[in-house]
Design a protein around this motif. Structure first.
Motif, PDB file in Angstrom:
ATOM      1  N   SER A  65       0.918  -1.284   0.050  1.00  0.00           N
ATOM      2  CA  SER A  65       0.002  -0.017  -0.030  1.00  0.00           C
ATOM      3  C   SER A  65       0.982   1.223  -0.166  1.00  0.00           C
ATOM      4  O   SER A  65       2.284   1.059   0.300  1.00  0.00           O
ATOM      5  N   GLY A  66       0.312   2.329  -0.229  1.00  0.00           N
ATOM      6  CA  GLY A  66       0.974   3.596  -0.286  1.00  0.00           C
ATOM      7  C   GLY A  66       1.592   3.804   1.050  1.00  0.00           C
ATOM      8  O   GLY A  66       2.990   4.392   1.171  1.00  0.00           O
ATOM      9  N   LEU A  67       0.723   3.633   2.166  1.00  0.00           N
ATOM     10  CA  LEU A  67       1.486   3.775   3.467  1.00  0.00           C
ATOM     11  C   LEU A  67       2.308   2.968   3.822  1.00  0.00           C
ATOM     12  O   LEU A  67       3.230   3.416   4.631  1.00  0.00           O
ATOM     13  N   ALA A  68       2.418   1.703   3.311  1.00  0.00           N
ATOM     14  CA  ALA A  68       3.200   0.866   3.777  1.00  0.00           C
ATOM     15  C   ALA A  68       4.703   1.286   3.136  1.00  0.00           C
ATOM     16  O   ALA A  68       5.851   1.206   3.758  1.00  0.00           O
ATOM     17  N   CYS A 161       9.503  12.992  -1.819  1.00  0.00           N
ATOM     18  CA  CYS A 161       8.339  13.689  -2.494  1.00  0.00           C
ATOM     19  C   CYS A 161       7.264  12.552  -2.604  1.00  0.00           C
ATOM     20  O   CYS A 161       7.494  11.678  -3.392  1.00  0.00           O
ATOM     21  N   ASP A 162       6.216  12.664  -2.178  1.00  0.00           N
ATOM     22  CA  ASP A 162       4.949  12.154  -2.606  1.00  0.00           C
ATOM     23  C   ASP A 162       4.285  12.582  -3.687  1.00  0.00           C
ATOM     24  O   ASP A 162       3.804  13.544  -3.914  1.00  0.00           O
ATOM     25  N   ASN A 163       4.625  11.758  -4.847  1.00  0.00           N
ATOM     26  CA  ASN A 163       4.247  12.158  -6.314  1.00  0.00           C
ATOM     27  C   ASN A 163       3.001  11.414  -6.640  1.00  0.00           C
ATOM     28  O   ASN A 163       2.560  11.492  -7.786  1.00  0.00           O
ATOM     29  N   HIS A 183       4.601   6.682  -3.622  1.00  0.00           N
ATOM     30  CA  HIS A 183       3.401   6.699  -4.305  1.00  0.00           C
ATOM     31  C   HIS A 183       2.452   5.845  -3.481  1.00  0.00           C
ATOM     32  O   HIS A 183       3.009   4.783  -3.112  1.00  0.00           O
ATOM     33  N   SER A 184       1.278   6.197  -3.690  1.00  0.00           N
ATOM     34  CA  SER A 184       0.177   5.255  -3.324  1.00  0.00           C
ATOM     35  C   SER A 184      -0.251   4.759  -4.677  1.00  0.00           C
ATOM     36  O   SER A 184      -0.713   5.560  -5.584  1.00  0.00           O
ATOM     37  N   THR A 185       0.094   3.733  -5.191  1.00  0.00           N
ATOM     38  CA  THR A 185       0.055   3.312  -6.585  1.00  0.00           C
ATOM     39  C   THR A 185      -1.548   2.918  -6.525  1.00  0.00           C
ATOM     40  O   THR A 185      -1.888   2.167  -7.789  1.00  0.00           O
ATOM     41  N   THR A 186      -2.238   2.610  -5.535  1.00  0.00           N
ATOM     42  CA  THR A 186      -3.600   2.460  -5.546  1.00  0.00           C
ATOM     43  C   THR A 186      -4.395   3.287  -6.510  1.00  0.00           C
ATOM     44  O   THR A 186      -5.296   3.099  -6.828  1.00  0.00           O
ATOM     45  N   LYS A 187      -3.828   4.666  -6.497  1.00  0.00           N
ATOM     46  CA  LYS A 187      -4.651   5.571  -7.197  1.00  0.00           C
ATOM     47  C   LYS A 187      -4.241   5.702  -8.868  1.00  0.00           C
ATOM     48  O   LYS A 187      -4.984   4.812  -9.585  1.00  0.00           O
ATOM     49  N   TYR A 188      -3.515   6.214  -9.258  1.00  0.00           N
ATOM     50  CA  TYR A 188      -3.454   6.527 -10.718  1.00  0.00           C
ATOM     51  C   TYR A 188      -2.612   5.320 -11.438  1.00  0.00           C
ATOM     52  O   TYR A 188      -3.049   4.971 -12.691  1.00  0.00           O
TER      53      TYR A 188
HETATM   54  C1  LIG Z   1      -4.133   7.493  -0.913  1.00  0.00           C
HETATM   55  C2  LIG Z   1      -2.874   8.214  -0.585  1.00  0.00           C
HETATM   56  C3  LIG Z   1      -1.817   7.779   0.214  1.00  0.00           C
HETATM   57  C4  LIG Z   1      -2.103   6.440   0.949  1.00  0.00           C
HETATM   58  O1  LIG Z   1      -2.037   5.262   0.063  1.00  0.00           O
HETATM   59  P1  LIG Z   1      -2.753   3.850   0.250  1.00  0.00           P
HETATM   60  O2  LIG Z   1      -2.378   3.039  -1.057  1.00  0.00           O
HETATM   61  O3  LIG Z   1      -3.985   4.098   0.519  1.00  0.00           O
HETATM   62  O4  LIG Z   1      -1.830   3.381   1.598  1.00  0.00           O
HETATM   63  C5  LIG Z   1      -0.539   8.324   0.451  1.00  0.00           C
HETATM   64  N1  LIG Z   1      -0.439   9.558  -0.117  1.00  0.00           N
HETATM   65  C6  LIG Z   1      -1.492  10.014  -0.940  1.00  0.00           C
HETATM   66  C7  LIG Z   1      -1.252  11.422  -1.390  1.00  0.00           C
HETATM   67  C8  LIG Z   1      -2.593   9.414  -0.997  1.00  0.00           C
HETATM   68  O5  LIG Z   1      -3.616  10.161  -1.789  1.00  0.00           O
END
Ligand SMILES: *Cc1c(COP(=O)(O)O)cnc(C)c1O
Length: 363
Positions: A65-68, A161-163, A183-188
């Motif tokens: 996950s992104g937080l991991a 940087c959180d990109n 990155h949270s690759t969960t997103k884009y």
């Molecule tokens: C969603 C998000 C996270 C966390 O990612 P997960 O995949 O939900 O753990 C971190 N940073 C940003 C900017 C996010 O939008």
């Protein structure tokens, strides 16, 4: 990149390697490179090459996950180290720092990272990381990556940087001087709201990255082979999707900024946004996320979301479907987010339909 025709079969789409374990040679070695799936597997290996390639880094580590991924970067520090973080930040990252790393004795200062003087004033002899998220969740605040990276370099710290919101298609923090991208690759990257994932990309394959790799392999917060396969598939369409998301978000931002019932629009592509000029310099376009404040308060904002027919009420972002969310509700009682703010992830629907949906919901 990271994608090759499967040599034994000619398959164009890569196979998924579900095996958790790999055969040893009689001498005990693993000449084919894989031993056990927590350490590495072919799908994750391909995905990490793609992350590193897209961000222009020397090495990348994929997480579950992104937080991991973000947590692994802080874990690579030692207790007593100091981190400077933005006061406008994805709330999960704030909670990670406050609830997990503060008891672990990591020191954190929250500053407005769009104000360079505030960052400089927060630097301590034990500052190890200056963390930025740009555009930031949920007000789309912009940090000047190259200026922050310079402050970090002078301080002997790393700029991270959180990109997630820009993606490497629109913004390349490593080329601007950052040391690491998360990155949270969960997103884009995933792009279809059906897979969780995270990534750390490092400019250099150095000792600090080795610690992150060790945390990945021994901490064990790794993505499954199928997760990696889905993310790799998402990465193939990322450039086309992000251009479309970004174009639609811009049109929605313009429409909303002209609407009499909208108090304010937060989008870095509008000249009125305080980060507009920096965004023009460091981003190719402005991304698929925007927020807007509805005239009135929480009730008025929630009433708008209640009338929408196409845009779905839900958290998260970056998927094909447009999502809207009342951010203060999910961030909880400590939230500093205005109560009339709605965050919108522009999906890939016809943008005229999205505008019509907002038009009728705003009434
Ligand atoms: C969603 C998000 C996270 C966390 O990612 P997960 O995949 O939900 O753990 C971190 N940073 C940003 C900017 C996010 O939008």
């Amino acid at each position: 990149m990271g994608h090759a025709v499967d040599a034994p079969t000619g398959a164009i789409a890569p196979p998924i390697y579900l095996s958790t374990t790999y055969e040893r040679e009689a001498d005990g070695s693993y000449p084919r490179g894989y031993s056990y799936s927590r350490a590495d597997n072919p799908n994750r290996h391909s995905l990490e090459r793609v992350f590193a390639g897209l961000e222009g880094g020397a090495a990348a580590a994929a997480f579950s996950s992104g937080l991991a991924a973000i947590g692994a970067v802080f874990q690579a520090l030692v207790p007593g180290d100091h981190v400077i973080a933005p006061n406008v930040l994805y709330h999960g990252t704030t909670r990670l720092l406050n609830d997990i790393f503060t008891p672990w004795n990591l020191q954190t200062s929250y500053v407005d990272t769009s104000d360079l003087a505030e960052i400089r004033a927060a630097v301590r002899p034990n500052t190890r990381i200056i963390f930025v998220e740009t555009p930031a969740n949920p007000t789309l605040a912009i940090a000047d990556i190259s200026a922050v990276a310079q402050i970090a370099e002078t301080a002997g710290a790393k700029c991270v940087c959180d990109n997630t919101w820009a993606t490497p298609v629109l913004q390349q923090p490593l080329a601007l001087g950052a040391d690491l991208v998360v990155h949270s690759t969960t997103k884009y990257f995933g792009g279809h709201s059906d897979v969780l994932g995270g990534a750390v990309v490092s400019k250099h394959a150095d000792a600090f990255f080795d610690r992150i790799r060790h945390i990945q392999q021994i901490g064990g917060a790794v993505p499954s082979p199928f997760d990696c396969w889905l993310l790799l598939r998402g990465a193939q369409t990322l450039p086309c999707r992000i251009r479309n998301h970004s174009e639609s978000a811009f049109k929605l931002a313009v429409f909303l900024s002209e609407h009499p019932l909208v108090e304010r629009v937060y989008y870095p592509g509008l000249a009125a946004h305080p980060g507009y000029e920096i965004a023009c310099r460091q981003m190719k376009s402005f991304g698929g996320m925007l927020s807007f404040a509805v005239k009135g308060g929480k009730q008025e904002a929630l009433a708008v979301t209640g009338k929408l027919n196409i845009i779905i009420r839900g958290t998260s972002l970056g998927g094909v479907e447009s999502l809207i969310e009342h951010r203060a509700s999910i961030e909880g009682p400590d939230s500093k987010t205005p109560d009339n703010l709605l965050r919108l992830s522009a999906g890939l629907e016809n943008v005229e339909d999205l505008i019509a949906d907002l038009q009728q919901a705003l009434g």
